[in-house]
Design an enzyme around this catalytic site. Structure first.
Site, mmCIF file in Angstrom:
data_model
loop_
_atom_site.group_PDB
_atom_site.id
_atom_site.type_symbol
_atom_site.label_atom_id
_atom_site.label_comp_id
_atom_site.label_asym_id
_atom_site.label_seq_id
_atom_site.Cartn_x
_atom_site.Cartn_y
_atom_site.Cartn_z
ATOM 1 N N SER A 142 0.792 -1.236 0.000
ATOM 2 C CA SER A 142 0.000 0.000 0.000
ATOM 3 C C SER A 142 0.823 1.284 0.000
ATOM 4 C CB SER A 142 -0.903 0.002 1.237
ATOM 5 O OG SER A 142 -0.127 -0.150 2.429
ATOM 6 N N GLU A 143 2.128 1.185 -0.065
ATOM 7 C CA GLU A 143 2.985 2.340 0.191
ATOM 8 C C GLU A 143 2.723 3.535 -0.728
ATOM 9 O OE1 GLU A 143 5.271 -1.140 1.925
ATOM 10 O OE2 GLU A 143 3.970 -0.770 0.197
ATOM 11 N N VAL A 144 2.531 3.281 -2.043
ATOM 12 C CA VAL A 144 2.419 4.421 -2.960
ATOM 13 C C VAL A 144 1.174 5.261 -2.694
ATOM 14 C CG1 VAL A 144 3.809 3.380 -4.784
ATOM 15 C CG2 VAL A 144 1.328 2.982 -4.747
#
Length: 293
Positions: A142-144
């Site tokens: 989920s980082e972006v």
């Protein structure tokens, strides 16, 4: 899975050891086992200690509560937002060192995954040698969506799923199910939720029958050989490795046991009368026993 005593007290982990198997439980169920700097430091210490523990033949990484690991703790992320570049780099190196401690452990590591494995949680399971997930598990990088990138976990996730799958899931941050995780190689087994412990136990039963020294060398072999061209240098390297293995105490004992139609000295069912007991081997009293949740 094996259940036993907890010899060391941690704030965010539980450690159990029995029958040659250690279980490291992420123990922050109230925040879905999200990790902060304390859990990261404790995981690093725990895995480094287990690497030196001659009674431990394999390590299981598992999560208490409804999910395996939801990634980073929100309060920890708030603190990081106020860090300088130097502070953020030191913090990130702590995470990278923790993943390395798991990945380079000389014993086999199994991730027991259920519920969810998001962001850094995917890094944890990718750093393990084997990952077994229950069918209801969801996965996500989920980082972006937070303006971040999956940097410290990328070497392990990329090794697990390959570049092509990473080009999708690193960039879309979409959730995907256990069946897709299995298809792309992130996990090697998926089970019904009620059968998760039994499958982990089955794999542990195979591991404890193998030579600890040979397993340690095989883990090094994988890292050293993967991606290298098959040239004369690699051919000579691998020939030297098998020659050393054949001449080792475990190598000689394993071949002797095979020819004599008996189990080798490191096997859980080995009898004291076995002719050789290599100093590199440890002997669990039995294979791991299924745990209750």
């Amino acid at each position: 899975m094996a259940r036993g005593k907890t010899p060391t007290r941690y704030q965010h982990l539980e450690l159990e050891k029995a029958h040659g198997v250690a279980i490291v439980w992420l123990n922050r169920p109230e925040v879905r086992n999200a990790f902060n700097e304390t859990m990261i430091a404790e995981l690093t210490l725990a895995f480094r200690a287990l690497d030196k523990d001659r009674e431990v033949r394999a390590v299981v990484l598992a999560g208490r509560g409804p999910v395996f690991c939801a990634g980073a703790d929100l309060n920890w992320m708030k603190k990081m937002a106020g860090y300088s570049f130097a502070q953020n780099r030191r913090d990130a190196l702590g995470m990278a060192d923790m993943l390395s401690a798991i990945h380079t452990l000389s014993k086999p590591t199994i991730a027991r995954v259920h519920g969810a494995a998001f962001a850094g949680g995917m890094g944890l399971l990718s750093a393990c040698d084997i990952a077994v997930a229950s069918q209801e598990t969801e996965f996500c990088l989920s980082e972006v969506k937070l303006g971040l990138i999956p940097a410290t976990i990328s070497p392990y996730v990329l090794a697990a799923i390959g570049t092509r799958a990473a080009q999708r899931y690193f960039l879309t941050a979409e959730r995907f199910p256990a069946a897709e995780a299995y298809r792309i190689g992130l996990v090697q087994e998926i089970t019904l939720p009620a059968e998760l412990d039994a499958k982990v136990n089955e794999i542990l039963g195979d591991i404890v029958q193998a030579s600890p020294a040979a397993i340690a060398q095989s883990k090094i072999l994988i890292g050293d050989v993967a991606g290298r061209p098959i040239d004369r240098k690699l051919i000579g390297d691998t020939a030297g490795r098998i020659a050393r293995a054949r001449a080792s105490a475990d190598g000689k004992e394993g071949v002797r046991a095979f020819l004599e139609k008996r189990v080798p000295a490191w096997h859980p069912k080995a009898k004291p009368s076995n002719s050789a007991k290599p100093s590199s081997a440890t002997k669990p009293s039995n294979t791991a026993k299924p745990a209750t949740k």
